[in-house]
Design an enzyme around this catalytic site. Structure first.
Site, mmCIF file in Angstrom:
data_model
loop_
_atom_site.group_PDB
_atom_site.id
_atom_site.type_symbol
_atom_site.label_atom_id
_atom_site.label_comp_id
_atom_site.label_asym_id
_atom_site.label_seq_id
_atom_site.Cartn_x
_atom_site.Cartn_y
_atom_site.Cartn_z
ATOM 1 N N TYR A 214 0.806 -1.221 0.000
ATOM 2 C CA TYR A 214 0.000 0.000 0.000
ATOM 3 C C TYR A 214 0.845 1.281 0.000
ATOM 4 O O TYR A 214 0.758 2.088 -0.924
ATOM 5 C CB TYR A 214 -0.961 -0.020 1.195
ATOM 6 C CG TYR A 214 -1.905 1.158 1.182
ATOM 7 C CD1 TYR A 214 -2.735 1.386 0.082
ATOM 8 C CD2 TYR A 214 -1.951 2.053 2.238
ATOM 9 C CE1 TYR A 214 -3.584 2.476 0.045
ATOM 10 C CE2 TYR A 214 -2.815 3.149 2.210
ATOM 11 C CZ TYR A 214 -3.620 3.343 1.109
ATOM 12 O OH TYR A 214 -4.460 4.435 1.062
ATOM 13 N N GLU A 510 -21.623 16.216 -3.036
ATOM 14 C CA GLU A 510 -22.116 16.633 -1.713
ATOM 15 C C GLU A 510 -22.432 18.133 -1.717
ATOM 16 O O GLU A 510 -23.370 18.585 -1.068
ATOM 17 C CB GLU A 510 -21.071 16.278 -0.645
ATOM 18 C CG GLU A 510 -21.004 14.772 -0.425
ATOM 19 C CD GLU A 510 -19.674 14.283 0.146
ATOM 20 O OE1 GLU A 510 -19.650 13.165 0.669
ATOM 21 O OE2 GLU A 510 -18.661 14.999 0.055
ATOM 22 N N ASP A 627 0.091 -26.862 -36.628
ATOM 23 C CA ASP A 627 0.385 -25.556 -37.220
ATOM 24 C C ASP A 627 1.764 -25.153 -36.667
ATOM 25 O O ASP A 627 2.246 -25.752 -35.695
ATOM 26 C CB ASP A 627 -0.721 -24.579 -36.771
ATOM 27 C CG ASP A 627 -0.322 -23.147 -36.929
ATOM 28 O OD1 ASP A 627 0.008 -22.761 -38.054
ATOM 29 O OD2 ASP A 627 -0.331 -22.403 -35.918
ATOM 30 N N ASP A 813 -3.476 -22.184 -33.766
ATOM 31 C CA ASP A 813 -3.810 -21.020 -32.938
ATOM 32 C C ASP A 813 -4.588 -19.923 -33.666
ATOM 33 O O ASP A 813 -5.175 -19.069 -33.029
ATOM 34 C CB ASP A 813 -2.532 -20.385 -32.370
ATOM 35 C CG ASP A 813 -1.734 -19.693 -33.461
ATOM 36 O OD1 ASP A 813 -1.473 -20.327 -34.497
ATOM 37 O OD2 ASP A 813 -1.406 -18.504 -33.289
HETATM 38 O O1 LIG Z 1 0.255 -21.086 -40.303
HETATM 39 P P1 LIG Z 1 1.304 -20.596 -39.376
HETATM 40 O O2 LIG Z 1 2.428 -21.535 -39.202
HETATM 41 O O3 LIG Z 1 0.707 -20.178 -38.074
HETATM 42 O O4 LIG Z 1 1.898 -19.284 -40.050
HETATM 43 C C1 LIG Z 1 1.128 -18.114 -40.219
HETATM 44 C C2 LIG Z 1 2.013 -16.937 -40.578
HETATM 45 O O5 LIG Z 1 3.007 -16.870 -39.567
HETATM 46 C C3 LIG Z 1 4.068 -15.941 -39.689
HETATM 47 O O6 LIG Z 1 3.616 -14.702 -39.232
HETATM 48 C C4 LIG Z 1 3.179 -14.704 -37.891
HETATM 49 O O7 LIG Z 1 4.248 -15.109 -37.006
HETATM 50 C C5 LIG Z 1 5.373 -14.214 -36.929
HETATM 51 C C6 LIG Z 1 6.397 -14.822 -35.994
HETATM 52 O O8 LIG Z 1 5.914 -15.025 -34.723
HETATM 53 C C7 LIG Z 1 4.926 -12.834 -36.477
HETATM 54 O O9 LIG Z 1 6.010 -11.936 -36.450
HETATM 55 C C8 LIG Z 1 3.847 -12.313 -37.420
HETATM 56 O O10 LIG Z 1 3.365 -11.075 -36.957
HETATM 57 C C9 LIG Z 1 2.705 -13.315 -37.515
HETATM 58 O O11 LIG Z 1 1.724 -12.879 -38.413
HETATM 59 C C10 LIG Z 1 4.647 -15.924 -41.056
HETATM 60 O O12 LIG Z 1 5.507 -14.832 -41.219
HETATM 61 C C11 LIG Z 1 3.614 -15.978 -42.152
HETATM 62 O O13 LIG Z 1 4.257 -16.198 -43.390
HETATM 63 C C12 LIG Z 1 2.681 -17.146 -41.906
HETATM 64 O O14 LIG Z 1 1.723 -17.234 -42.924
#
Ligand SMILES: O=P(O)(O)OC[C@H]1O[C@H](O[C@H]2O[C@H](CO)[C@@H](O)[C@H](O)[C@H]2O)[C@H](O)[C@@H](O)[C@@H]1O
Length: 916
Positions: A214, A510, A627, A813
């Site tokens: 606090y 108030e 993925d 994801d």
């Molecule tokens: O299908 P995924 O394997 O999930 O790939 C999807 C895309 O992922 C990548 O971009 C994403 O991840 C990057 C690294 O963490 C991040 O910097 C970016 O902002 C994300 O959008 C990748 O670059 C893409 O080519 C994929 O399609």
């Protein structure tokens, strides 16, 4: 300056408490009808209990003094037998000694003043709900055992008690239990007659933690920041804005534990204020299904100020565990939202919520009010009138401006005094005709510098504009009693409440209620306080603009009676309908609405480890479909930095080493990236560019499903992406073989998102109508790929060629992974039979690659060996994320842990099964 114009036509902004309560009731009924549990209880989590606790411990037997040794007896005065104590013999402990009287409570309780708006709101909810108020006892005062025992748990003000404190560590479990049972009996002064029970539950804190929390983190770090003061401006012994983090976290954890102990399914939980900002996420972990609201009573600063906080991410994540966060005003909620976007990179949903890995926290506002009936009653206290008369007599013939603030930098007393001086300068007709009575109550921490500044300024004004018979400023630095307070508010010709920052400010409310019986005097309010957004008929000013404040003072003092009345009536209506009661009922309503909304009702359960293990061990053939980004590797700022961890590689290597396993990565990445980081793993199958390419396990060449497709759109998309990249600093383009991605993770989050929406709109409403493409919204990216390919198609293909798989684990994801989950909805909805079977038609990717019609016709439907329970579609993210998956895990690390676990248990089982 809107407020200086003639008042607008009165608007009706009143709220009916009865209506809100009826809505709450209706919402609860509706939820029950939908089989959503509603217990009718509300847990209110507040920093302090509204009760002070004083303690007088009974001496333990060993602490009772033994009789002093008696001098040798003379023959003449042989004492009676020790078994016959004589009356008045002080050397013997009296059996009826108060200190030994087991029946007398060791504890005495009294009302804790402060936070009256919140406390009265909670009390009023007892009309409709059972409540549990959880809070810290505060320092435990030591009361003398010689004090008269308390007759019942409800006692009067304990101000007469000695102020020494009792260390919490010295309390025994029995002592604590005794207080807990007394608190259970405690009833607050304002609880409604025949209301439902309010249980008061203490949180036991280590004294050091309690004060570090606090006096340390709350008062030295968060409070100044939330009021736009950076630490070097306030702290005299500035150490670090991060000092006291540990006790802050420890105290929050203790609160969360206590809530979890008393929680029952269907309870609503409201957590109050900046002292407890980590409690929501701690509760989310402990009670994933609980309905948690967080109300922030202070201002929330602009993201540019908030981002200075070293623990900014921890604090935001802590808050975002809630289902709903409410602020006093829309503008505080807006600052919070932009802090989430800018500091953490979280996204805002179309309805204004914050999306954290699929868990959406709704953001709203709901200004607190006062208990208007009680204040109105208080203004009738008999002690007020004589004080009011005395003040009138003292300042007869003069206008009285009244200010009452804590002497705290943010209350703007210095600026107010300067503005008053400006009034006397700019409108000299007021010299000798107006006085400012400024009462300042001491703040939590003394500020000698500020006190000196105020005194010097008062002396300066009085010296400059005063005379022998006229003192313009009357400054009283003291805590005033209730009667004096209301006399002061009632006598005023003008109220001036002009803090530099204030979460809400109840004195202004108030003031309005006090003026109802007297002059209907106008009120000047700073535009930097929460209340200004509802008190639209007050004269609103910028406290830093001395001329403006002086002009407002002049205007208020010369306002026509008619205008005063008109403004007062509007303010009065606001204050008496936006009360602490309506506020508390509105909070209940908002959380129930949230509970009923789709997002909260649909929770994806955490993956069942036992069931996963059991099916894995049983299956003769297993299919793994992963993925990559966000599933096997956490999302990072730069795509090239998202490399697999040691554990991820180990999991993939060991999984693929088992001949029973067929393992694929199904990613949006291009084949080059996948090969570079995962290509060395023997027997790992890979699909790149959202299903555009496939490299089968054990093979080294890629099959291209886009070969025969029209790919001329790529250059057009590239042009569009280039246009947006030029206009969005920090964005970039990732060109792959047959898909293309525009990334804006490193751009300004709001501008990036705005540009993304513009670009998406252009692509979808223009190009995608003419070209065979699909536009995908990814994680801070926009992707375009051929319409004919997608991850779901690849999953079907893999399954088609592995119909004997008896176990399927598929994790992803983001939105593109939902295609995989959709493809694995193999059984009609509602299938309960564990032995149900499924059949799969040949997917397009199979027939598409067939060399001729006859060849294609060779492929017929296949019967699958899989059973419903053995399909583990798993979303990576929060349990409330909208997904077609059956299960969830929270992070990529958890995906990997589960895989390593499966490999381990299978390894442990192998020797015993071979020995059978
Ligand atoms: O299908 P995924 O394997 O999930 O790939 C999807 C895309 O992922 C990548 O971009 C994403 O991840 C990057 C690294 O963490 C991040 O910097 C970016 O902002 C994300 O959008 C990748 O670059 C893409 O080519 C994929 O399609």
């Amino acid at each position: 300056m809107d407020s200086f114009a003639e008042p607008r036509k009165p608007i009706d902004n009143s709220i009916s408490l009865a209506d809100v309560r009826a809505q709450v009731h209706k919402l609860e009924e509706d939820l029950r009808d939908k089989n959503i549990p509603v217990s009718g209880r509300i847990i209110q989590v507040c920093h302090y209990l509204p009760v002070t606790c004083a303690f007088a411990r009974r001496p333990r037997p060993e602490e009772i003094p033994s009789p002093p040794a008696t001098p040798p007896a003379k023959a003449a005065d042989i004492p009676p037998s020790p078994t016959e104590p004589q009356p008045g013999d002080s050397s013997l402990p009296a059996p009826k000694d108060a200190a030994l009287d087991k029946a007398r409570p060791q504890w005495s309780l009294a009302v804790r003043y402060g936070h009256s708006a919140m406390v009265s709101g909670i009390d009023s909810l007892a009309t409709t709900h059972e409540q549990i108020v959880i809070g810290w006892t505060g320092d435990i005062q030591a009361s003398s055992p010689a004090e008269p025992p308390v007759a019942s748990a409800v006692t009067s003000d304990p101000s007469g008690l000695p102020t020494s404190k009792v260390a919490t560590s010295s309390l025994t479990d029995e002592d604590k239990k005794e207080l807990e049972s007394m608190l259970e009996e405690y009833r607050s002064r304002d609880e409604p007659e025949n209301g439902k029970k309010i249980h008061y539950v203490p949180v036991w804190l280590d004294d050091k933690d309690a004060h570090g929390h606090y006096d340390g983190y709350c008062k030295q770090t968060l409070w100044p920041l939330f009021h736009y003061l950076l630490w070097q401006d306030v702290a005299t012994e500035y150490a670090s804005a991060d000092a006291h983090w540990a006790p802050y976290a420890a105290v929050n954890a203790a609160f969360a534990r206590r809530v979890a102990e008393v929680y029952r399914p269907g309870d609503l939980i409201w957590i109050h204020d900046y002292h407890l900002l980590l409690v929501p996420s701690l509760l989310r972990q402990a009670l994933p299904d609980a309905a948690v609201g967080l109300f922030v009573h202070t201002p929330f600063p602009s993201s540019e100020v908030f981002r200075c906080l070293p623990r900014r991410k921890e604090i935001l994540d802590g808050m975002l565990g809630a289902n709903l966060i409410c602020f006093q005003t829309y503008s505080y909620s807006r600052h919070f939202t932009s802090s989430c976007v800018r500091v953490c990179g979280y996204e805002v949903t179309s309805r204004g919520g914050i999306d954290v890995q699929g868990h959406v926290t709704a953001i709203g506002y709901c200004p607190v009010g006062v208990d208007a009936d009680r204040v109105a009653k208080d203004t009738l206290r008999p002690g007020i009138q004589p004080k009011l008369d005395a003040l009138r007599a003292l300042y007869e013939g003069k206008k009285i401006i009244v200010g009452r603030d804590k002497l705290d930098v943010v209350k703007g007393v210095v600026q107010k005094l300067r503005a008053f001086e400006k009034l006397l300068q700019d409108y000299p007709q007021w010299i000798g005709n107006v006085v400012l009575i400024q009462v300042t109550s001491p703040a939590l921490t003394d500020s000698p510098k500020l006190e000196r500044q105020v005194s010097e300024l008062v002396a300066h004004i009085n010296g400059e504009y005063g005379s022998l018979d006229f003192i313009p400023v009357h400054h009283y630095h003291q805590t005033i009693k209730k009667d004096e307070f209301y006399a002061l508010l009632s006598v005023a010709d003008l109220g001036v409440i002009t803090p530099l920052r204030d979460g809400m400010n109840t004195t202004s409310m108030e003031f309005v209620i006090s003026q109802e019986r007297t002059k209907k005097s106008p009120l000047i309010l700073s535009e930097f306080m929460g209340i200004s957004s509802t008190m639209t008929e007050a004269l609103q000013i910028n406290p830093w603009n001395m001329s403006e404040v002086a002009a407002a003072m002049h205007r208020g003092l010369t306002m026509s009676e008619e205008e005063k009345l008109r403004r007062h009536q509007q303010l009065y209506k606001t204050v008496t309908t936006h009360t602490s009661q309506t506020w508390a009922a509105m909070l209940a309503k908002k959380l129930l609405e949230r509970l009923g909304s789709q997002n909260m009702a649909r929770q994806t359960p955490f993956i069942p480890k036992g069931q996963l293990e059991q099916h894995y061990l049983k299956a003769k053939k297993r299919l793994f479909l992963f993925d990559y980004d966000g599933t096997l590797a956490p999302i990072v700022k730069v795509p090239s930095a998202a490399v697999p961890s040691k554990e991820t590689l180990e999991a993939l290597e060991t999984l693929t080493a088992d001949p029973k396993n067929v393992v694929y990565i199904i990613s949006g990445r291009d084949g080059e990236f996948l090969e570079q980081h995962l290509g060395h793993i023997k027997n790992l199958g890979m699909s790149a560019e959202h299903g555009g390419f496939i490299r089968e396990p054990g093979e080294s060449t890629w099959r291209n499903f886009t070969e025969s497709l029209d790919m001329s759109w790529m250059s057009e998309v590239l042009e569009i992406f280039k246009y947006y990249t030029e206009r969005t600093t920090g964005s970039h383009i990732e060109v792959k073989k047959s898909s293309i991605t525009w990334h804006y993770r490193s751009a300004d989050p709001e501008w990036g998102l705005f540009q993304c929406h513009q670009c998406q709109d252009l692509l979808e409403n223009n190009l995608a109508r003419k070209r065979p493409i699909e536009v995908l919204v990814g994680k801070k990216n926009l992707e375009v790929r051929p319409l004919a390919v997608n991850k779901g198609e690849i999953v079907k293909r893999i399954l088609y060629f592995n119909p004997d798989a008896e176990f399927i684990f598929c994790a992803g994801d983001d939105k593109t992974d939902e295609d995989m989950f959709r493809a694995l909805l193999l059984f009609p909805q509602g299938t309960t039979s564990p032995t149900a079977t499924a059949r799969l038609d040949p997917p397009l990717s199979v027939t598409l690659l067939a060399s001729s019609k006859e060849d294609a016709d060779k492929f017929g439907p296949v019967d699958l060996a899989i059973t419903p329970d053995a399909v583990f579609t798993t979303a990576v993210g929060h349990s409330s994320k909208r997904t077609l998956a059956s299960w969830h895990v929270t992070t990529p690390e958890e995906v990997v842990e589960h895989m390593l676990h499966l490999v381990r248990v299978a390894g442990e089982q192998a020797p015993s099964s071979s020995s059978l």
